[in-house]
Design an enzyme around this catalytic site. Structure first.
Site, short mmCIF file in Angstrom:
data_model
loop_
_atom_site.label_atom_id
_atom_site.label_comp_id
_atom_site.label_asym_id
_atom_site.label_seq_id
_atom_site.Cartn_x
_atom_site.Cartn_y
_atom_site.Cartn_z
N ASP A 1 1.31 29.49 2.68
CA ASP A 1 0.36 30.57 2.92
C ASP A 1 0.32 31.52 1.72
O ASP A 1 1.25 31.57 0.92
CB ASP A 1 0.67 31.33 4.21
CG ASP A 1 2.16 31.44 4.51
OD1 ASP A 1 2.98 31.24 3.58
OD2 ASP A 1 2.52 31.73 5.66
N GLU B 1 -1.82 36.06 7.71
CA GLU B 1 -1.51 37.30 8.41
C GLU B 1 -2.70 37.82 9.21
O GLU B 1 -2.55 38.68 10.06
CB GLU B 1 -1.07 38.37 7.41
CG GLU B 1 0.21 38.03 6.65
CD GLU B 1 1.45 38.05 7.53
OE1 GLU B 1 1.35 38.45 8.71
OE2 GLU B 1 2.51 37.64 7.04
#
Length: 378
Positions: A69, A128
């Site tokens: 990520d 996120e």
């Protein structure tokens, strides 16, 4: 290429944290690095601010994927680093800078040391929020290179470097954001009978929300409602016309998530009636649970025990953590594991300083595991 290269890369990335789907500098940095590798050994696609890299195998029978990520968090950094964030109010406080550096290290190894199977490296934006995994999976770019299995890791502050923790089955919870807006009638503090005070309404609602889990969810199940932010009012002598609650819901079962939301909606309707106000609920983005493929996870755990004497394997418990990697696992078999990073500050903390030795551990473990995994198809 020495692992110190990837420590340097991590430090460079640490200085440019960016919000989800706005990782423009981060994407450019990764692309600049990839352009230095032998172009004939891989193919590359971009999707929004993410990147997909397919490394060719010698005799491919399947495609093995690795996800890293990319995004940062809206946190003001308070570390002791000389390479602190240059983006005011943003920080890599969840280890995504580490994850990307590890991903590049694993990718680089296989560019120079190919295995039989094809490998797909996924640099995914917006973990996120608002969530990049699901739309990336639905993209044409991903569909063209859709892998047969997929893996990822997350740094774990509580474990020493050299420790890996995972388990078959559920590892991370189902999650949902929770935003509730209340609108009443403002007024002068001296005349409360002429107003509908939303600070009082919000206070009652926060208290009522605490009963949802304790009185509506099986005590042998697990769920959490946390209200992390309240906004209301403008000054001390004005009755607040508006208030807003922001929080999160986390459950270990989809049925419990449905039950929790039903009870929240019932309580909010009661607040509307009791305080003569209007209310709106927004669940924002929600993430699927991280459910590790049981057979593959147990096989990996056995492999670690039998092949990595310097690595300590921990059969951990599930956690209420959220991770949009869970969306990949709803359709593609694989697993996620915790990687020890040994820091006293937890994830999303402004002072977190993961031990960079974890980068070398991750590159070594994953390159050896993928090599072994590919050999099993021979």
């Amino acid at each position: 290429m020495s692992v110190s290269t990837f420590v340097r890369i991590r430090r460079d990335l640490h200085q440019i944290p960016e919000p989800g789907f706005a990782e423009f500098k981060t994407q450019r940095y990764l692309l600049d690095y990839l352009e230095q590798l032998p172009a004939e050994r891989f193919e590359l696609k971009t999707w929004k601010t993410g990147i997909l890299v397919k490394v060719a195998g010698r005799n491919p029978k399947r495609t093995i994927a690795w996800r890293a990520d990319m995004d940062g968090l809206p946190i003001t950094e308070e570390t002791s680093y000389p390479f602190r964030s240059r983006h005011e109010g943003y920080m890599h406080a969840c280890g995504h800078d580490m994850h990307m550096a590890m991903g590049l290290g694993i990718l680089t190894h296989f560019v120079h040391h190919p295995i039989d199977d094809d490998l797909l490296f996924i640099f995914q934006p917006a973990e996120e929020g608002p969530g990049g995994a699901k739309p990336m999976m639905e993209s044409e770019e991903f569909g063209e290179w859709r892998p047969d299995c997929i893996f990822a890791l997350h740094i774990a502050p509580e474990y020493p470097v050299g420790h890996i923790a995972t388990k078959p089955g559920i590892l991370f919870a189902n999650t949902s954001e929770l935003m509730i807006d209340l609108v009443g009638k403002g007024g002068h503090a001296a005349f409360p009978h002429k107003a509908n005070d939303m600070v009082v309404a919000a206070s009652h609602l926060v208290t009522q929300l605490q009963s949802v889990i304790s009185r509506n969810i099986d005590p042998l199940d697990s769920a959490v409602i946390t209200v992390g932010k309240i906004e209301g009012g403008t000054r001390q002598n004005i009755i607040a016309e508006k208030a807003r609650l922001e929080g999160t819901i986390r459950t270990f079962s989809t049925d419990s998530m449905t039950r929790v939301k039903d009870r929240i909606e019932a309580l909010v309707k009661g607040v509307e009636a009791g305080f003569e106000c209007k209310a709106e609920i927004d669940y924002g983005c929600g993430y699927a649970q991280v459910y590790n493929h049981e057979e593959m996870t147990l096989q990996f755990m056995d492999w670690v025990r039998g092949n990595l004497p310097d690595v300590t394997l921990v059969h951990c418990a599930e956690a209420m953590t959220g991770e949009d990697f869970g969306f990949f696992l709803t359709e593609i078999p694989g697993f996620l594991f915790w990687l020890g990073a040994d820091t006293p500050y937890g994830l999303h903390h402004s002072k977190i300083e993961p031990d960079e030795q974890a980068i070398e551990v991750a590159i070594d473990v994953v390159t050896r595991y993928f090599t072994w995994l590919s050999d099993q198809q021979a």
